[in-house]
Design an enzyme around this catalytic site. Sequence first.
Site, PDB file in Angstrom:
ATOM      1  N   HIS A 351       0.797  -1.230   0.000  1.00 34.84           N
ATOM      2  CA  HIS A 351       0.000   0.000   0.000  1.00 34.84           C
ATOM      3  C   HIS A 351       0.825   1.272   0.000  1.00 34.84           C
ATOM      4  O   HIS A 351       0.263   2.367   0.108  1.00 34.84           O
ATOM      5  CB  HIS A 351      -0.918   0.052   1.216  1.00 34.84           C
ATOM      6  CG  HIS A 351      -2.020  -0.947   1.169  1.00 34.84           C
ATOM      7  ND1 HIS A 351      -3.246  -0.680   0.585  1.00 34.84           N
ATOM      8  CD2 HIS A 351      -2.085  -2.217   1.617  1.00 34.84           C
ATOM      9  CE1 HIS A 351      -4.016  -1.748   0.708  1.00 34.84           C
ATOM     10  NE2 HIS A 351      -3.333  -2.690   1.315  1.00 34.84           N
ATOM     11  N   LYS A 539      -7.883  14.103   4.639  1.00 31.71           N
ATOM     12  CA  LYS A 539      -7.110  12.856   4.665  1.00 31.71           C
ATOM     13  C   LYS A 539      -6.124  12.940   5.821  1.00 31.71           C
ATOM     14  O   LYS A 539      -6.012  14.000   6.439  1.00 31.71           O
ATOM     15  CB  LYS A 539      -6.364  12.651   3.346  1.00 31.71           C
ATOM     16  CG  LYS A 539      -5.613  13.906   2.862  1.00 31.71           C
ATOM     17  CD  LYS A 539      -4.926  13.689   1.522  1.00 31.71           C
ATOM     18  CE  LYS A 539      -5.828  13.886   0.332  1.00 31.71           C
ATOM     19  NZ  LYS A 539      -6.041  12.705  -0.486  1.00 31.71           N
ATOM     20  N   ARG A 540      -5.409  11.835   6.101  1.00 33.83           N
ATOM     21  CA  ARG A 540      -4.349  11.888   7.111  1.00 33.83           C
ATOM     22  C   ARG A 540      -3.443  13.085   6.809  1.00 33.83           C
ATOM     23  O   ARG A 540      -3.227  13.409   5.639  1.00 33.83           O
ATOM     24  CB  ARG A 540      -3.473  10.634   7.019  1.00 33.83           C
ATOM     25  CG  ARG A 540      -4.032   9.415   7.648  1.00 33.83           C
ATOM     26  CD  ARG A 540      -3.023   8.274   7.576  1.00 33.83           C
ATOM     27  NE  ARG A 540      -2.823   7.779   6.231  1.00 33.83           N
ATOM     28  CZ  ARG A 540      -1.638   7.453   5.712  1.00 33.83           C
ATOM     29  NH1 ARG A 540      -0.526   7.604   6.421  1.00 33.83           N
ATOM     30  NH2 ARG A 540      -1.533   6.970   4.487  1.00 33.83           N
ATOM     31  N   LYS A 545       1.448  14.203   1.406  1.00 30.07           N
ATOM     32  CA  LYS A 545       0.114  14.545   0.897  1.00 30.07           C
ATOM     33  C   LYS A 545      -0.013  16.052   0.655  1.00 30.07           C
ATOM     34  O   LYS A 545      -0.938  16.534   0.033  1.00 30.07           O
ATOM     35  CB  LYS A 545      -0.969  14.068   1.860  1.00 30.07           C
ATOM     36  CG  LYS A 545      -1.026  12.551   1.966  1.00 30.07           C
ATOM     37  CD  LYS A 545      -2.082  12.086   2.938  1.00 30.07           C
ATOM     38  CE  LYS A 545      -2.114  10.593   3.153  1.00 30.07           C
ATOM     39  NZ  LYS A 545      -2.770   9.818   2.082  1.00 30.07           N
ATOM     40  N   THR A 647      -8.064   6.931  -2.180  1.00 26.43           N
ATOM     41  CA  THR A 647      -9.422   6.474  -2.449  1.00 26.43           C
ATOM     42  C   THR A 647     -10.390   7.614  -2.197  1.00 26.43           C
ATOM     43  O   THR A 647     -11.493   7.636  -2.750  1.00 26.43           O
ATOM     44  CB  THR A 647      -9.794   5.254  -1.568  1.00 26.43           C
ATOM     45  OG1 THR A 647      -9.356   5.528  -0.237  1.00 26.43           O
ATOM     46  CG2 THR A 647      -9.152   3.995  -2.073  1.00 26.43           C
ATOM     47  N   LYS A 651     -13.958   8.899  -4.078  1.00 27.73           N
ATOM     48  CA  LYS A 651     -15.223   9.232  -3.402  1.00 27.73           C
ATOM     49  C   LYS A 651     -15.723  10.605  -3.849  1.00 27.73           C
ATOM     50  O   LYS A 651     -16.915  10.807  -4.095  1.00 27.73           O
ATOM     51  CB  LYS A 651     -15.025   9.214  -1.882  1.00 27.73           C
ATOM     52  CG  LYS A 651     -14.747   7.836  -1.338  1.00 27.73           C
ATOM     53  CD  LYS A 651     -14.100   7.848   0.044  1.00 27.73           C
ATOM     54  CE  LYS A 651     -13.400   6.514   0.283  1.00 27.73           C
ATOM     55  NZ  LYS A 651     -12.423   6.548   1.384  1.00 27.73           N
TER      56      LYS A 651
HETATM   57  C1  NBG Z   1      -2.620   3.811   1.914  1.00 22.96           C
HETATM   58  C2  NBG Z   1      -2.072   4.673   0.800  1.00 22.96           C
HETATM   59  C3  NBG Z   1      -3.197   5.156  -0.095  1.00 22.96           C
HETATM   60  C4  NBG Z   1      -4.023   3.972  -0.563  1.00 22.96           C
HETATM   61  C5  NBG Z   1      -4.476   3.164   0.630  1.00 22.96           C
HETATM   62  C6  NBG Z   1      -5.260   1.949   0.246  1.00 22.96           C
HETATM   63  C7  NBG Z   1      -1.515   3.142   3.954  1.00 22.96           C
HETATM   64  C8  NBG Z   1      -0.281   2.540   4.563  1.00 22.96           C
HETATM   65  N1  NBG Z   1      -1.505   3.255   2.644  1.00 22.96           N
HETATM   66  O1  NBG Z   1      -2.658   5.820  -1.208  1.00 22.96           O
HETATM   67  O2  NBG Z   1      -1.385   5.766   1.348  1.00 22.96           O
HETATM   68  O3  NBG Z   1      -5.128   4.411  -1.270  1.00 22.96           O
HETATM   69  O4  NBG Z   1      -3.368   2.735   1.380  1.00 22.96           O
HETATM   70  O5  NBG Z   1      -4.556   1.162  -0.655  1.00 22.96           O
HETATM   71  O6  NBG Z   1      -2.469   3.490   4.646  1.00 22.96           O
END
Ligand code: NBG
Length: 804
Positions: A351, A539-540, A545, A647, A651
């Site tokens: 991921h 987002k986080r 980011k 993701t 959305k």
């Molecule tokens: C996250 C990525 C995103 C991705 C999601 C789901 C973690 C470690 N990774 O870009 O930063 O969409 O995973 O795949 O949370």
Amino acid sequence: MIKKEGDKMFKHLTNQKYLKERLSFFLKDTTKKTPSNATVKDWYKAFVAMLNDELIDTADITEHNILNGKNKMMAYLSMEYLLGKIANQSLVNMEVKESFQKAFKSFGVDLEKVLAYEPSTQLGNGGLGRLAACFFDSLATLNYPAFGYGLFYRCGLYKQEIKNGKQIENPDLWIEKENPAVDKRKDISYNVYFGGKIEKKSSIEGMVWKPSEIVKTTANDILLAGYGNETVLRVRLWEAERKDKSAPDIKKTITNITDFLYPPDMTAEGKRLRLRQEYVLVSASIQDLFERYKKTGLPITKISKYLAVQLNDTHPTLAIPEIIRILMQDYGFTYEDAYKNMYDICAYTNHTLMAEALEKIGIDLFKSELPYHFAIIERINNDWMKKAMETVADWKLNKVKIINYEKNYVNSGNLCMIATHKVNGVAALHSKLLKKKEFSLISEIFPRKFINETNGITQRKWLLEGNPELARLITKTIGDGWITDLYKLKKLLKYKNDPNFIEKWYRVKQENKLKLLDMIKEDTGYKFSPDFMVDSQIKRIHEYKRQFLNILQVIDRYNRIIDGDIEGLQPRICLFAGKAPSTYDVAKDIVSLINDVAKVVNNDKRCKDLLKVVFIPNYNIDKAQTIISATELSEQISTAGKEASGTGNMKFALNGALTIGTLDGANVEIKENVGHKNIFIFGLTAKQVYNIKEKGYDAQRYFNNNPRMQRIIDQILTGYFCNGDTEKHKTVMHAFFNNNDEYMILPDFDSYVNTQLSVDKVYANQKIWWKKSIINTANCGFFSSDRTIKSYAKDIWKIKEIKE
Ligand code: NBG
């Protein structure tokens, strides 16, 4: 009421008489009250008991069918499940929400108020955990034989509060509230062992582990109903016994393994706890899987034909040695057979390419906690190194090692890539970088192992439930086929020039905006007008980011306004929300900078008609639904090559927001699907980022050539946004300058600012804007997690719909 054959499983709940009787029965049973003297909270208790009862019955039937020996099953191992509130989603999926609304209304109770008591299940940090939640909605809806496995943390992701502009973290003791989706399984419990030593080492098969500590773990199942069918899947979460009974306190040394989601792991104790969490997840889950497998009556020799295990990121890596251990110790397999079966069973999803997230476990820690597993990994490493040395040059060998003895760690990422049969990235670009760049040495040895599975989102959560007004308009216009086949949204294209339809589309957004503005007022006290465009980055909080890039651009906009250079600017609310990891100081400083800028901008009369800034505290799944429904511009602005997929981007597009973004992660595929004219792309590509970095990037040179940027940085350094406090934002400034602008803010800045100005230009023509909005939604078919899950089922798991 007796169910007739052929009736849908939940059809009986549409019978008002029956439903009201059941609710009254559970009300009396749980609270001893009657409808005439019950409070909303009492009704919540009755509702919990009743829904729980329904879900458990159906989940038992589903499980019975899965285990009938005819189905290949898939187990998803994940440290995170970010489900949010589940009850509403269950009612929507079971197609009984209206019926419940009606029944409660007849008792004089508003169902929404009852639902508000549900604690939000926030057992995850971000995308990875939310993806797991979307996947289970799709798995259940598509009727696949699947089990989820994870951890039942007593405290979910912390609750964020903003005090004096700064993030404060409060524990989220969600577990103490009743929850209709949780099935407490006191009957399912396993011992998990740690420490000790290995004896009798003559052969690997004869190795005997004498552990020194036992931790008892018990299951709690979260029940997830598919849409419009009779499938309820179980996500089984393990709670480790609590040796310390005092209230969870993140500031103390944590000894209880499942008290917290991802405790900080900078200290040696933190690292130990993290490893223990990972092993509890893996060991309890794999033991349970073998128990479930026994129930199928299938011979153990066929296990790899009937079982698939998906490792969600590197966190469940230990499943590799654990499966080998059980096959050798409990079933008498040779090491070679055990390895081969494990290899065929397991697959791994990567991921992120960020080095920080590719776990490395210290050898000493590993050996002291799990000596047996370490010995197995040594064997895997030895076999692998023999193979690797045939093709990989000596000086590159360090990169492919599973165990790096010189640097004293086990490389979980390498282990997962080497010892499982499929490795997938989560968007086309990410999978390409994984295969061709970051892990090319390994992928060259296994050319067919590396594949792509672009992420997806469930339209049931993110449109049907999350944006009911838009969902209603869509269904009225093109029918409800999109709920289970998102490609059907294409039919909306017919209406993209229809002024009547555009008007209705716009009205829905306006209504949603009013709801968002209410939430903003309640959360922050700020009152904004619905005539402003809503521009959101949620987002986080992380440097890659680039919320920092966004706020710099906001300051630039502010400077234009105070300079009177406002031609073309459209009124905007720049909205931010997200949590900074509690130990990540730069991210926390970014939160505080955003809040400081908001205060100055929102109180400056010159900005009154053009610019507002807001940071919504305590971002979570439920708030995301409200924000996404109302947003017009979606910010997806990571440094190219860094965001695996994203993701949130999907959305937003599904809900008709236009994207401003870099060519990163799934943005690339969003552009392909919605068309380049309907998205705002800016900045360096991943290839350009790699090239510039390879040649030697010099941030200072870019900075010296950019007077607009110099002015902004000067404002931050001289405390313009925080009453002259020149120290306050030194953490973020330090990260920016001393790390040579690692996330390439400077080279992308002008391109970003100019693209934002072209956003204003398009927004000025509302007819065109809303046409593009409709085109975005209409082309989101590809981004359904139903598509993603079907593709995993075919390419990786080889599973089919449950055969009864
Ligand atoms: C996250 C990525 C995103 C991705 C999601 C789901 C973690 C470690 N990774 O870009 O930063 O969409 O995973 O795949 O949370």
